[in-house]
Design a protein around this motif. Structure first.
Motif, mmCIF file in Angstrom:
data_model
loop_
_atom_site.group_PDB
_atom_site.id
_atom_site.type_symbol
_atom_site.label_atom_id
_atom_site.label_comp_id
_atom_site.label_asym_id
_atom_site.label_seq_id
_atom_site.Cartn_x
_atom_site.Cartn_y
_atom_site.Cartn_z
ATOM 1 N N PRO A 133 0.957 -1.283 0.050
ATOM 2 C CA PRO A 133 0.026 -0.021 0.217
ATOM 3 C C PRO A 133 0.801 1.271 -0.003
ATOM 4 O O PRO A 133 0.277 2.288 -0.513
ATOM 5 N N GLY A 134 1.970 1.166 0.675
ATOM 6 C CA GLY A 134 3.012 2.433 0.704
ATOM 7 C C GLY A 134 3.245 2.696 -0.688
ATOM 8 O O GLY A 134 3.277 3.919 -1.093
ATOM 9 N N ILE A 135 3.633 1.787 -1.779
ATOM 10 C CA ILE A 135 4.055 2.023 -2.999
ATOM 11 C C ILE A 135 2.843 2.719 -3.802
ATOM 12 O O ILE A 135 3.127 3.844 -4.310
ATOM 13 N N ALA A 136 1.638 2.219 -3.336
ATOM 14 C CA ALA A 136 0.507 2.612 -4.359
ATOM 15 C C ALA A 136 0.258 4.011 -3.660
ATOM 16 O O ALA A 136 -0.165 4.996 -4.575
ATOM 17 N N ILE A 137 0.407 4.369 -2.301
ATOM 18 C CA ILE A 137 -0.092 5.460 -1.846
ATOM 19 C C ILE A 137 0.893 6.706 -2.420
ATOM 20 O O ILE A 137 0.577 7.795 -2.831
ATOM 21 N N ALA A 138 2.158 6.390 -2.479
ATOM 22 C CA ALA A 138 3.382 7.347 -3.107
ATOM 23 C C ALA A 138 2.995 7.511 -4.281
ATOM 24 O O ALA A 138 3.140 8.834 -4.589
ATOM 25 N N PHE A 139 2.529 6.596 -5.047
ATOM 26 C CA PHE A 139 2.298 6.975 -6.430
ATOM 27 C C PHE A 139 0.973 7.837 -6.732
ATOM 28 O O PHE A 139 1.121 8.643 -7.517
ATOM 29 N N LEU A 140 0.059 7.321 -5.770
ATOM 30 C CA LEU A 140 -1.419 8.273 -6.039
ATOM 31 C C LEU A 140 -0.989 9.639 -5.467
ATOM 32 O O LEU A 140 -1.624 10.652 -5.997
ATOM 33 N N THR A 147 9.378 7.621 -9.747
ATOM 34 C CA THR A 147 10.721 7.763 -9.270
ATOM 35 C C THR A 147 10.901 6.596 -8.295
ATOM 36 O O THR A 147 10.192 6.626 -7.285
ATOM 37 N N PRO A 148 12.180 5.771 -8.492
ATOM 38 C CA PRO A 148 12.059 4.884 -7.711
ATOM 39 C C PRO A 148 12.317 5.038 -6.314
ATOM 40 O O PRO A 148 11.661 4.552 -5.169
ATOM 41 N N LEU A 149 12.965 6.365 -5.899
ATOM 42 C CA LEU A 149 13.181 6.530 -4.528
ATOM 43 C C LEU A 149 11.860 6.919 -3.916
ATOM 44 O O LEU A 149 11.832 6.647 -2.704
ATOM 45 N N ILE A 150 10.957 7.628 -4.696
ATOM 46 C CA ILE A 150 9.986 7.963 -3.912
ATOM 47 C C ILE A 150 8.948 6.918 -3.533
ATOM 48 O O ILE A 150 8.589 6.551 -2.610
ATOM 49 N N LEU A 151 9.022 5.890 -4.616
ATOM 50 C CA LEU A 151 8.059 4.505 -4.244
ATOM 51 C C LEU A 151 8.772 3.841 -3.217
ATOM 52 O O LEU A 151 8.068 3.227 -2.344
ATOM 53 N N VAL A 152 10.169 3.802 -3.012
ATOM 54 C CA VAL A 152 10.969 3.023 -2.306
ATOM 55 C C VAL A 152 10.789 3.890 -0.982
ATOM 56 O O VAL A 152 10.376 3.069 0.257
ATOM 57 N N LEU A 153 10.542 5.193 -0.549
ATOM 58 C CA LEU A 153 10.316 5.832 0.426
ATOM 59 C C LEU A 153 8.770 5.314 1.177
ATOM 60 O O LEU A 153 8.586 4.917 2.242
ATOM 61 N N GLY A 154 7.664 5.350 0.256
ATOM 62 C CA GLY A 154 6.486 4.864 0.564
ATOM 63 C C GLY A 154 6.572 3.442 0.851
ATOM 64 O O GLY A 154 5.870 3.279 2.012
ATOM 65 N N ALA A 155 7.289 2.485 0.227
ATOM 66 C CA ALA A 155 7.257 1.269 0.882
ATOM 67 C C ALA A 155 7.891 1.234 2.088
ATOM 68 O O ALA A 155 7.257 0.525 3.021
ATOM 69 N N ALA A 156 9.088 1.838 2.446
ATOM 70 C CA ALA A 156 9.365 1.897 3.875
ATOM 71 C C ALA A 156 8.525 2.460 4.867
ATOM 72 O O ALA A 156 8.545 1.775 6.003
ATOM 73 N N ILE A 157 7.984 3.384 4.384
ATOM 74 C CA ILE A 157 6.889 3.919 5.604
ATOM 75 C C ILE A 157 5.954 3.134 5.918
ATOM 76 O O ILE A 157 5.437 2.726 7.103
ATOM 77 N N ALA A 158 5.227 2.189 4.706
ATOM 78 C CA ALA A 158 4.010 1.394 5.086
ATOM 79 C C ALA A 158 4.582 0.306 5.950
ATOM 80 O O ALA A 158 4.084 -0.346 6.780
ATOM 81 N N GLY A 159 6.011 -0.343 5.315
ATOM 82 C CA GLY A 159 6.440 -1.480 5.950
ATOM 83 C C GLY A 159 6.836 -1.320 7.704
ATOM 84 O O GLY A 159 6.444 -1.714 8.223
ATOM 85 N N TRP A 160 7.290 0.124 7.921
ATOM 86 C CA TRP A 160 7.492 0.366 9.146
ATOM 87 C C TRP A 160 6.016 0.413 9.965
ATOM 88 O O TRP A 160 6.448 -0.031 10.966
ATOM 89 N N LEU A 161 5.181 1.273 9.298
ATOM 90 C CA LEU A 161 3.778 1.075 10.088
ATOM 91 C C LEU A 161 3.449 -0.070 10.244
ATOM 92 O O LEU A 161 3.051 -0.581 11.560
ATOM 93 N N GLY A 162 3.527 -1.063 9.190
ATOM 94 C CA GLY A 162 2.940 -2.487 9.652
ATOM 95 C C GLY A 162 3.712 -3.059 10.700
ATOM 96 O O GLY A 162 3.139 -3.583 11.697
ATOM 97 N N THR A 163 5.057 -2.712 11.009
ATOM 98 C CA THR A 163 5.890 -3.410 11.935
ATOM 99 C C THR A 163 5.464 -2.802 13.263
ATOM 100 O O THR A 163 5.425 -3.692 14.242
#
Lengths: 370, 302
Positions: B52-59, B65-81
């Motif tokens: 979902p982080g990747i999708a939200i970053a894109f939306l 840009t990979p870096l933005i998607l990666v950031l979104g992924a990191a935030i979502a993964g972190w929140l999940g944890t």
């Protein structure tokens, strides 16, 4: 509502209930992630059976995939039995390896057969009603997946009803079960076979990753609500159905993936239950903590008053204005505690002083005796 | 032109191997902690929760840009944890169930967002199977650089907090009793894991990233009882699996890189379990037989 809408909801409910029932035992036996492992590891089974049958809904495919699922369980247990690998790591090693084999098989032979990766992994409930059962000269006896999942649901129900006592014993006291002569291993593999068959049946509708939401979600939610196995089973079935129907309508309203919405509703409904459920919910926990804080402070107050009661210094010690100094509390906090204690009739006000009531004295005495 | 083609192929191979090796190093080293703490499957949960982080970053940004998607992924993964940690702390629900529910429902929510994006008609967005299986072959020099820098930072942080993390892994209760901030350390360690996972998503994908954390660490565990050596060996095994997987998948057409890397890592585990000295199965069998022979000799002597 159109027929297809009703059919989709029926399939969703039947799938959700069929998944939730064995899920209860997985959750209680701390093996929930086995469902994740099985749902990924059946991929090579599906692929190989698909090469042979060229159809995604043939019974052979379900058997082959379920066989791979049981094989996964065997691999995990063999790894664990070497005592070189812990249970969680054994799962984490086995399923990616089997899954990788599946992915490689698909990409090697993708040109020759039509097997949509997204369909296997993510499923699409919306298309399920299109595949009608044709038999006895009728060409529309309802969707095939409704029959498949219905049969799996009946199978799960029968297994759980027949072996209820054994399952219960193995779940809560495996060593006692072994000592009494029930075979925990047989029950264990029976359950794992059921989980495999259910997972395979459900992947068609919701895909392999979201099966985990159907298997784990309702039992985990029900686990917050009850301490009885029978009630947990019924609640799980109910919650599973609610997740399925509400998920369908959310997907319908926003025109998004049905399986995804069901999973999202699973999280939301879990969150809601977690918030409001009595005793174990967040609100209940917060209120208990708050109450404990005031109760403790009130007890300190009555003990303080009790210690100096009837002694010469009592007047100074129980003056409302000076209490916070004697108890080393913040004046505002002291006022709140005094108000709390007054409300509970532990103390009463006598001019500028606070004196114990009979009730307050009993509390102080009881606490000091303890 | 022919020569240039071969050169290009060779160049891509080097770039992808370098990326896979770096990734294997980082995930092998950090995975050791997860395996020792019996949290091997946390990686699986984080990598799925990242969707979902990747999708939200894109939306939100409309950018790929990979870096933005990666950031979104990191935030979502972190929140999940964080969600996983707090549910475990506040309820009686067991760790594995919490992992399962967070992983599947976060992923489901990501799927919902994904269909939303698809509906808006942005046709050139990356498919979901890229997220699930990765696309190691599309790795660019800049990606390798990103993996190197961020992964290097994660490893340096790990080395700085070496003593604290070691105590956290082996005796959490003692660490708490002498005043280490356990929860902060836990979050720190998990954040490092999140970094490693998010870096690997593009190369090997969500499903297989969990194997990259578990397999090298389990293999390394068989060879040693010391944390220092285990982390080092796991990093080496990870790099080995990355390079050999890349090379094998390049020898024939249509062998995807990510799964091949995972199978290589699994092979290293198999070899280690069978042949590692002291702990390995062969060693165990030899010791068993020697003990039996000694026992027989002693009983016959008496």
């Amino acid at each position: 509502m159109e027929t297809s809408q009703i059919e989709i909801q029926l399939i969703a409910i039947v799938t959700a209930v069929a998944c939730a029932l064995p899920g209860v035992f997985l959750v209680l036996r701390r093996m929930t992630l086995m469902s994740d492992a099985i749902s990924h590891a059946i991929l090579p089974g599906i692929v190989i059976a698909f090469f042979l049958t060229e159809s995604l809904s043939s019974p052979l495919l379900i058997l082959a995939a379920a066989g791979t699922g049981v094989l996964t369980v065997v691999f995990v247990e063999l790894l664990q039995r070497t005592k070189l690998v812990k249970a969680d790591a054994a799962i984490g090693l086995t399923f990616p390896a089997l899954f990788s084999i599946g992915v490689i098989l698909i990409s090697r032979f993708a040109g020759n057969v039509h097997l949509d990766m997204d369909a296997v992994l993510l499923g699409e409930l919306a298309y399920a009603p299109l595949n009608k059962l044709q038999a006895f000269g009728y060409d529309d006896l309802g969707p095939v997946s409704l029959y498949v999942m219905g049969m799996i649901l009946v199978l799960n129900l029968v297994f759980i009803l027949v072996f209820y006592k054994e399952l219960k014993l193995v779940t809560f006291d495996a060593s006692l079960a072994a000592a009494l002569g029930f075979a925990p291993t047989v029950i264990h593999y029976g359950l794992m076979t059921l989980v495999s068959v259910t997972t395979v049946g459900a992947f068609d509708a919701v895909g392999s990753i979201l099966v985990v939401a159907l298997i784990a979600g309702p039992p985990v939610t029900a686990y917050l609500m009850t301490d009885r196995l029978s009630r947990m089973l019924m609640l799980s079935a109910l919650i599973g159905s609610v997740n399925a129907v509400s998920g369908y309508w959310v997907a319908f309203l926003f025109d998004v993936s049905i399986a995804g919405s069901i999973a999202t509703m699973t999280l939301l409904i879990f969150g809601f239950v977690f918030l409001v459920v009595p005793n174990r919910g967040l609100i209940a926990i917060a209120r208990r903590h708050a109450r404990q804080k005031w109760e403790f402070a009130q007890t300190m107050l009555v003990i303080h008053l009790f210690n100096h009661e009837g002694l010469p210094e009592a007047e100074a010690e129980s003056a409302i204005d000076g209490l916070h100094e004697h108890l080393s509390w913040d004046p505002g906090f002291t006022n709140q505690v005094v108000r709390y204690a007054l409300n509970n009739r532990c103390v009463s006000r006598k001019e500028t002083q606070l004196i114990l009531t009979a009730h307050g004295r009993t509390i102080a005495q009881k606490t000091l005796v303890q | 032109m022919e020569d240039l083609g071969i050169f290009n192929h060779f160049y891509t191979l080097i770039i992808v191997s370098a990326g896979a090796a770096l990734l294997g190093t980082v995930s092998g080293a950090l995975g050791s902690y997860a395996v020792l703490r019996r949290q091997s499957l946390l990686g699986d949960a984080i990598s799925h929760a990242a969707l979902p982080g990747i999708a939200i970053a894109f939306l939100l940004t409309g950018s790929k840009t990979p870096l933005i998607l990666v950031l979104g992924a990191a935030i979502a993964g972190w929140l999940g944890t964080l969600l996983i940690m707090s549910i475990v702390r506040l309820t009686r629900i067991k760790y594995d169930s919490v992992l399962a529910i967070v992983l599947s429902t976060f992923f489901g929510f990501g799927l919902v967002l994904h269909t939303l994006i698809q509906r808006t008609g942005n046709a050139n967005q990356a498919g979901l199977d890229t997220f699930l299986f990765g696309q190691a072959a599309t790795m660019l020099e800049s990606d390798v650089l990103t993996i190197g820098i961020l992964g290097g930072i994660a490893l340096i942080v790990m080395l700085i907090f070496w003593k604290e993390l070691k105590l956290l892994v082996f005796d959490e209760g003692f660490a708490a009793s002498i005043g280490f901030p356990i929860r902060t350390l836990d979050i720190l360690l998990t954040s490092l894991l999140v970094v490693a996972i998010v870096l690997g998503l593009q190369a090997v994908g969500a499903v297989l990233m969990s194997a990259m954390l578990v397999a090298p660490a389990v293999a390394a565990r068989q060879w040693t009882d010391r944390l220092r050596l285990m982390v080092f060996l796991a990093a080496c095994f990870g790099a080995l699996a990355g390079v050999s997987g890349t090379i094998i998948s390049s020898t024939a057409s249509r062998i995807p890189t990510g799964p091949t890397i995972v199978l290589c890592a699994t092979a290293v585990v198999g070899f280690s379990i069978v042949f590692a000295p002291n702990r390995g199965l062969v060693w165990d069998r030899i010791r068993h037989q020697r003990n039996r022979r000694n026992l027989k000799m002693e009983t016959s002597r008496n």
